[in-house]
Motif scaffolding. Structure first.
Motif, mmCIF file in Angstrom:
data_model
loop_
_atom_site.group_PDB
_atom_site.id
_atom_site.type_symbol
_atom_site.label_atom_id
_atom_site.label_comp_id
_atom_site.label_asym_id
_atom_site.label_seq_id
_atom_site.Cartn_x
_atom_site.Cartn_y
_atom_site.Cartn_z
ATOM 1 N N VAL A 267 89.395 51.505 115.063
ATOM 2 C CA VAL A 267 89.496 50.501 116.140
ATOM 3 C C VAL A 267 88.137 50.181 116.750
ATOM 4 C CG1 VAL A 267 90.483 50.036 118.441
ATOM 5 C CG2 VAL A 267 91.854 51.206 116.702
ATOM 6 N N ILE A 268 87.917 48.874 117.013
ATOM 7 C CA ILE A 268 86.759 48.462 117.823
ATOM 8 C C ILE A 268 87.252 48.288 119.255
ATOM 9 C CG2 ILE A 268 85.209 46.504 118.345
ATOM 10 C CD1 ILE A 268 84.062 47.930 116.074
ATOM 11 N N TYR A 269 86.604 48.991 120.174
ATOM 12 C CA TYR A 269 86.927 48.867 121.600
ATOM 13 C C TYR A 269 85.933 47.880 122.207
ATOM 14 C CZ TYR A 269 86.744 50.304 126.562
ATOM 15 O OH TYR A 269 86.707 50.321 127.944
ATOM 16 N N ILE A 270 86.449 46.877 122.923
ATOM 17 C CA ILE A 270 85.582 45.835 123.501
ATOM 18 C C ILE A 270 85.718 45.832 125.014
ATOM 19 C CG2 ILE A 270 85.023 43.362 123.506
ATOM 20 C CD1 ILE A 270 86.923 43.356 120.873
ATOM 21 N N SER A 271 84.611 46.069 125.701
ATOM 22 C CA SER A 271 84.603 45.969 127.165
ATOM 23 C C SER A 271 83.200 45.547 127.594
ATOM 24 C CB SER A 271 84.967 47.314 127.802
ATOM 25 O OG SER A 271 84.961 47.179 129.209
ATOM 26 N N LEU A 272 83.144 44.441 128.317
ATOM 27 C CA LEU A 272 81.842 43.847 128.645
ATOM 28 C C LEU A 272 81.462 44.030 130.113
ATOM 29 C CD1 LEU A 272 82.325 40.707 126.406
ATOM 30 C CD2 LEU A 272 80.994 42.740 125.884
ATOM 31 N N GLY A 273 81.960 45.125 130.724
ATOM 32 C CA GLY A 273 81.512 45.499 132.052
ATOM 33 C C GLY A 273 82.266 44.840 133.193
ATOM 34 N N SER A 274 81.816 45.148 134.409
ATOM 35 C CA SER A 274 82.538 44.716 135.603
ATOM 36 C C SER A 274 81.979 43.432 136.213
ATOM 37 C CB SER A 274 82.507 45.842 136.650
ATOM 38 O OG SER A 274 81.169 46.189 136.942
ATOM 39 N N LEU A 298 90.864 46.874 120.547
ATOM 40 C CA LEU A 298 91.352 46.977 121.921
ATOM 41 C C LEU A 298 90.350 46.231 122.796
ATOM 42 C CD1 LEU A 298 92.936 48.157 124.350
ATOM 43 C CD2 LEU A 298 91.598 50.258 124.071
ATOM 44 N N TRP A 299 90.805 45.189 123.493
ATOM 45 C CA TRP A 299 89.903 44.276 124.205
ATOM 46 C C TRP A 299 90.226 44.294 125.697
ATOM 47 C CZ3 TRP A 299 88.965 38.643 122.009
ATOM 48 C CH2 TRP A 299 87.899 38.044 122.703
ATOM 49 N N VAL A 300 89.233 44.657 126.494
ATOM 50 C CA VAL A 300 89.364 44.585 127.956
ATOM 51 C C VAL A 300 88.904 43.198 128.409
ATOM 52 C CG1 VAL A 300 88.502 45.473 130.168
ATOM 53 C CG2 VAL A 300 88.990 47.060 128.288
ATOM 54 N N ILE A 301 89.833 42.429 128.971
ATOM 55 C CA ILE A 301 89.460 41.128 129.560
ATOM 56 C C ILE A 301 89.711 41.260 131.059
ATOM 57 C CG2 ILE A 301 89.853 38.635 129.601
ATOM 58 C CD1 ILE A 301 90.765 38.786 126.694
ATOM 59 N N ARG A 302 88.638 41.420 131.793
ATOM 60 C CA ARG A 302 88.721 41.655 133.239
ATOM 61 C C ARG A 302 89.220 40.418 133.988
ATOM 62 N NH1 ARG A 302 83.857 41.456 133.981
ATOM 63 N NH2 ARG A 302 83.709 39.836 135.571
ATOM 64 N N PRO A 303 90.153 40.564 134.920
ATOM 65 C CA PRO A 303 90.563 39.401 135.727
ATOM 66 C C PRO A 303 89.354 38.771 136.420
ATOM 67 C CG PRO A 303 92.045 41.249 136.097
ATOM 68 C CD PRO A 303 90.909 41.772 135.270
ATOM 69 N N GLY A 304 89.251 37.448 136.319
ATOM 70 C CA GLY A 304 88.124 36.745 136.942
ATOM 71 C C GLY A 304 86.901 36.626 136.052
ATOM 72 N N SER A 305 86.968 37.187 134.830
ATOM 73 C CA SER A 305 85.782 37.139 133.951
ATOM 74 C C SER A 305 85.667 35.816 133.195
ATOM 75 C CB SER A 305 85.779 38.313 132.962
ATOM 76 O OG SER A 305 86.927 38.267 132.139
ATOM 77 N N ILE A 306 86.749 35.019 133.213
ATOM 78 C CA ILE A 306 86.699 33.677 132.625
ATOM 79 C C ILE A 306 86.660 32.681 133.780
ATOM 80 C CG2 ILE A 306 87.872 32.015 131.113
ATOM 81 C CD1 ILE A 306 89.412 34.592 130.001
ATOM 82 N N PRO A 307 85.541 31.971 133.980
ATOM 83 C CA PRO A 307 85.414 31.074 135.127
ATOM 84 C C PRO A 307 86.575 30.095 135.235
ATOM 85 C CG PRO A 307 83.315 31.269 133.984
ATOM 86 C CD PRO A 307 84.338 31.963 133.139
ATOM 87 N N ALA A 343 90.976 57.363 117.279
ATOM 88 C CA ALA A 343 91.168 56.070 116.606
ATOM 89 C C ALA A 343 89.982 55.130 116.788
ATOM 90 C CB ALA A 343 92.439 55.388 117.126
ATOM 91 N N VAL A 344 89.141 55.394 117.809
ATOM 92 C CA VAL A 344 88.046 54.462 118.119
ATOM 93 C C VAL A 344 86.834 54.734 117.227
ATOM 94 C CG1 VAL A 344 86.409 53.725 119.923
ATOM 95 C CG2 VAL A 344 88.827 54.053 120.479
ATOM 96 N N GLY A 345 86.428 53.675 116.502
ATOM 97 C CA GLY A 345 85.302 53.816 115.570
ATOM 98 C C GLY A 345 84.060 53.072 116.001
ATOM 99 N N GLY A 346 84.176 52.236 117.038
ATOM 100 C CA GLY A 346 83.017 51.490 117.520
ATOM 101 C C GLY A 346 83.290 50.898 118.883
ATOM 102 N N PHE A 347 82.230 50.628 119.638
ATOM 103 C CA PHE A 347 82.330 50.108 121.005
ATOM 104 C C PHE A 347 81.482 48.851 121.103
ATOM 105 C CE2 PHE A 347 81.251 51.349 125.729
ATOM 106 C CZ PHE A 347 81.966 50.245 126.178
ATOM 107 N N TRP A 348 82.126 47.705 121.329
ATOM 108 C CA TRP A 348 81.407 46.447 121.595
ATOM 109 C C TRP A 348 81.201 46.396 123.093
ATOM 110 C CZ3 TRP A 348 82.665 41.144 118.976
ATOM 111 C CH2 TRP A 348 81.873 40.138 119.547
ATOM 112 N N SER A 349 79.948 46.466 123.505
ATOM 113 C CA SER A 349 79.645 46.665 124.923
ATOM 114 C C SER A 349 78.537 45.742 125.414
ATOM 115 C CB SER A 349 79.223 48.126 125.134
ATOM 116 O OG SER A 349 78.738 48.350 126.432
#
Length: 452
Positions: A267-274, A298-307, A343-349
């Protein structure tokens, strides 16, 4: 003969009111609490930390008349921090004076402040209490800020506008290029240089604590030790020394059950911060590239991160179709637990320093997509120094996304990165253990407070 009553020793912490700064300073507080100190956390009216189970014995104090959420929205991040330092200096002195008067059996032995909360120095000086700078970034980023604080803004701006110069290595900071330096997307260069000047000018501070380890940054730490002329204590990674949950956003734990169903290291885990904002066009390119890679994510899409959007409702139907087959989306994730999951093999950060340390600490290689500030420094080091990262630069394009994901998860290159990441993980673990460099550094700092 009457026995003297032994006074408890109290440390006052002053964090920047942002997730990336709150997390490590609260971990530091926990580490110092475990060493026998009482802890007071002084906060502004914006983004206050709640007294969770991890911090139930901490004392929380709010500076009155400080800036609020609406000030951040109207000013923007960089002017907000500059103004916060102006507004808080006097009100913090008053607040601190009451704290000193009411200390009772708890003697305040030290004020530890985030380097960007430099208003704290004046109060510590007024009451003759030692102050210590806490840097939540890498030692290398601190070196960069020291260098940038002395540049001529006008000529540096001209250099940065020249595309050829941008690609050149900055003198004395190899392998960092001009474009890797920690300038900010949150304000003009003049403002960032002013902020850096105030932050790195440690004045009367008696020491500097850095959330890093000598096995990662020995040369940058040596540079700082020589230039700052006060003790530098690298005591990271703090999440190893004292795990403490201080998330300002609610974590969605359902993703752990989803990860349980995936194959090891797949799995690629994606989280682009706060803080980072994402454009719909970029989100679609990412979704296409991820879908074409055939890798679960697994993709973290933070509320408010899309203008202009509360969460994902403004994204087209095409986006939802692309991610439905192999992807799982959450608003916020328990990151340490995710990175630790087999399960996590990489982190897109975005390569914020906390995320970088957490990924290295779990032996997970990274796709590096920095947005601003020290993230670019970290990304360059991940790619070129530690060699456990794939740097994704320029405009996001589905082919580049697919290629980066495959390089990390499928290709031989990814396997080599994983091997190096595990070696670094072992070094970090050794530094945090009894007798390790970071463990000893924390002990040395504690001893410096108890030695008359």
């Amino acid at each position: 003969m009457e026995e003297k009553q032994v006074k408890k020793r109290r440390i006052v912490l002053i964090p920047v009111p942002a997730q990336g700064h709150v997390t490590p300073i609260m971990q530091l507080g926990k580490a110092l609490y475990l060493k026998g100190f009482s802890i007071t956390v002084v906060q502004t009216q914006y983004n206050r930390v709640s007294s969770s189970q991890d911090f139930s014995d901490f004392h929380f104090l709010t500076i009155p008349d400080s800036l609020t959420d609406s000030d951040l929205h109207s000013l923007g991040a960089l002017p907000f921090i500059l103004k916060l330092n102006q507004v808080c200096e006097e009100s913090f002195k008053h607040c601190f004076s009451k704290l000193v008067q009411e200390q009772g059996d708890d003697e305040i032995v030290c004020v530890v402040y985030d380097e960007y909360m430099y208003f704290s120095q004046a109060a510590a000086m007024a009451f003759q209490i030692p102050s210590v700078v806490f840097s939540t970034t890498s030692a290398t980023a601190f070196v960069c800020r020291s260098v940038l604080s002395k540049v001529n803004a006008e000529s540096f701006l001209l250099d940065m506008k020249d595309s050829q110069t941008q690609e050149k290595v900055f003198p004395g900071l190899d392998p960092l290029r001009y474009k890797d330096l920690p300038t900010s997307a949150f304000g003009p260069l003049e403002s960032i240089i002013k902020l850096y000047y105030n932050a790195v000018n440690i004045q009367t501070a008696s020491a500097v604590i850095i959330n890093s380890a000598s096995c990662l940054e020995s040369s940058s730490l040596a540079w700082l030790q020589q230039k700052l002329q006060v003790p530098v204590y690298p005591i990271g990674p703090l999440h190893r020394a004292a795990s403490a949950s201080s998330s300002l956003l609610e974590e969605d734990r359902s993703c752990i059950k989803w990860l349980d169903k995936q194959k090891p290291s797949s799995v690629i885990y994606i989280s682009l911060g706060s803080l980072a904002l994402m454009q719909i066009k970029d989100m679609l390119e990412m979704a296409w590239g991820l879908s074409n890679s055939n890798v679960p994510f697994l993709w973290v899409i933070r509320p408010g991160s899309i203008p202009g959007s509360e969460w994902t409702e403004s994204l087209p139907e095409e986006f939802h179709k692309l991610i439905s087959e192999r992807g799982y989306i959450v608003k916020w994730a328990p990151q340490m637990e995710v990175l630790r999951h087999p399960a996590v093999g990489g982190f897109w950060s975005h390569c914020g320093w906390n995320s970088t340390l957490e990924s290295i600490g779990e032996g997970v290689p990274m796709i590096c997509r920095p947005f601003t500030g020290d993230q670019r420094v970290n990304a360059r080091y991940l790619e070129s120094v530690w060699r456990i990262g794939v740097l994704l630069e320029g405009e996001l394009d589905k082919r580049a996304v697919e290629s980066s994901v495959k390089r990390l998860t499928v290709d031989e290159e990814g396997a080599d990165m994983r091997k190096r990441a595990i070696e670094l993980k072992e070094k970090l673990e050794a530094s945090a253990r009894n007798g390790g460099s970071s463990y000893s550094s924390l002990d040395n700092f504690v001893n410096s407070l108890t030695t008359p």
